[in-house]
Motif scaffolding. Sequence first.
Motif, PDB file in Angstrom:
ATOM      1  N   GLU A 266     -19.644  22.394   3.772  1.00 22.74           N
ATOM      2  CA  GLU A 266     -19.770  23.834   4.294  1.00 22.74           C
ATOM      3  C   GLU A 266     -18.465  23.825   5.480  1.00 22.74           C
ATOM      4  N   LYS A 267     -17.905  22.559   5.638  1.00 21.56           N
ATOM      5  CA  LYS A 267     -16.591  22.996   6.473  1.00 21.56           C
ATOM      6  C   LYS A 267     -15.518  23.452   5.436  1.00 21.56           C
TER       7      LYS A 267
ATOM      8  N   ARG B 260     -16.185  26.948   5.075  1.00 22.33           N
ATOM      9  CA  ARG B 260     -15.895  27.889   6.175  1.00 22.33           C
ATOM     10  C   ARG B 260     -14.332  28.114   6.222  1.00 22.33           C
TER      11      ARG B 260
ATOM     12  N   LYS C 190     -12.671  30.459   4.118  1.00 27.49           N
ATOM     13  CA  LYS C 190     -12.659  31.930   4.438  1.00 27.49           C
ATOM     14  C   LYS C 190     -12.015  32.146   5.802  1.00 27.49           C
TER      15      LYS C 190
ATOM     16  N   GLU D  95     -12.705  30.959   8.737  1.00 24.11           N
ATOM     17  CA  GLU D  95     -13.808  31.226   9.798  1.00 24.11           C
ATOM     18  C   GLU D  95     -14.097  29.855  10.775  1.00 24.11           C
ATOM     19  N   GLN D  96     -14.483  30.011  11.722  1.00 26.24           N
ATOM     20  CA  GLN D  96     -14.822  29.072  12.738  1.00 26.24           C
ATOM     21  C   GLN D  96     -16.240  29.032  13.047  1.00 26.24           C
ATOM     22  N   PHE D  97     -16.857  27.476  13.102  1.00 25.98           N
ATOM     23  CA  PHE D  97     -18.161  27.532  13.307  1.00 25.98           C
ATOM     24  C   PHE D  97     -18.548  28.285  14.639  1.00 25.98           C
TER      25      PHE D  97
ATOM     26  N   GLN E 196     -24.501  27.216   7.722  1.00 24.94           N
ATOM     27  CA  GLN E 196     -24.129  28.694   8.096  1.00 24.94           C
ATOM     28  C   GLN E 196     -23.468  29.437   7.066  1.00 24.94           C
ATOM     29  N   TYR E 197     -22.696  28.483   5.986  1.00 27.78           N
ATOM     30  CA  TYR E 197     -21.970  29.199   5.118  1.00 27.78           C
ATOM     31  C   TYR E 197     -22.119  28.778   3.515  1.00 27.78           C
TER      32      TYR E 197
ATOM     33  N   SER F 175     -26.670  29.013   3.259  1.00 24.82           N
ATOM     34  CA  SER F 175     -26.756  29.929   4.563  1.00 24.82           C
ATOM     35  C   SER F 175     -28.144  30.085   4.985  1.00 24.82           C
TER      36      SER F 175
END
Length: 461
Positions: free
Chosen positions: A388-389, A392, A395, A397-399, A454-455, A459
């Motif tokens: 997942e990290k 993320r 992309k 993107e930050q959590f 989340q990703y 998701s």
Amino acid sequence: MGSKDQNGGAASSGGGFFSSFAAGMRSWGTAVHKSVNGLLGYEGLEVINPDGGTDDAEEEALRGRWKQEDRDSYWKMMHKYIGSDVTSLVTLPVIIFEPMTMLQKMAELMEYCELLDKADESEDPYMRMAYASAWAVSVYFAYQRTWKPFNPILGETYEMVNHQGITFLAEQVSHHPPMGVAHCENEHFTYDITSKLKTKFLGNSLEIYPVGRTRVTLKKSGVVLDLVPPPTKVNNLIFGRTWVDSPGEMVMTNLTTGDKVVLYFQPCGWFGAGRYEIDGYVYSAEEEPKIMITGKWNTSMSCQPCDQEGEPLPGTELKEIWRIAPTPKNDKYQYTHFAHKINSFDTAPKKLLPSDSRLRPDRYALEKGDMSKSGAEKSRLEEQQRAEKRAREAKGEQFTPRWFNLTDVVGSTPWGGLEIYEYNGKYTEHRAAIDSSNVADETDITSIEFNPWQYGSSSSQ
């Protein structure tokens, strides 16, 4: 026992028997240390025996939960981390875990939350502090367990209802370093915490520093309370009988009025002397003792009005304000009845979030006694977290936590700064929409797949 001045130093409360007793106990000494130098490969490690005595040191050292082969394997992995913070450094074997996550452990502070209800209802500002500090002490009976809770997955949550009218929500907002945030509320109080543990591995022991900020708001009076707990030390991780001690001061401050409670947790002395004992005072904003507090964190707490010398006022009696509830006998993980409720779905709300700790397959497997499956599921979840990290970061993107927002405030703690998160209110809206829905929830909760992600393809919405 004295109050603390504004610079953190000791300020005299005038002495008296109660404070003299505390000072005397401080000088009593610590539990006996035994060297295990006779055991090849473990030279220099110490076994701390709370019962005292130095006979048969090697026999005592070998007592505990570890089999010899497990001990050797664990030590080979861990010895290089001596002196380090191991909060999130290493993957640990499930043999040392309990079937509960750190988010659930945070919820255990609510077992005796009726003490906060009493604090809110109290017209006496000093008894208000006495009740609130007894609430803060009450969780230490649960904290004496010697098993490690699971580190939550980033985005993991824990919800709790059906207990004393509260709604409790916790969320894991950071993985490195591990940080959990919680919000709890009922008609009498709100509770908010940002928690980040800092550890120091010492070979056969682990020091734990509670880098956190706690805020309790009592709704009737509007006062805001701040809590700074003492550090904790887990003794005999590899050799001997594992046990926990939390020597030092707990300070609860009324940020609205300036009143303060200072409680001293006695260190364990020779042959267990002083273990579990707590003494201290409720002080006015002018640093005058008003109520003395005494007891044991594994049994009960009592209080009594006192004079400016810290001595009991004539005509008053010691009043018990908290007592531990009956506990299950011979429980494998030393759980209370409330701890079992935390793990059960009896305290789960309708339409439980799929990110809830109860749904973790590694936790559930350990609860059912399947250690092999628990270890495999733990490894699988940790790999999913790494995947997942990567998704993320690919992309850019930050959590972003779902139920809490990062503020610009950096809290000050005795063990370093702390980024503060605040409850954003979205969970209240989420829960209200579900509770007002006329659609029956016929979902089998146990069939919900754990999903904090989340990703990527996993998701969660």
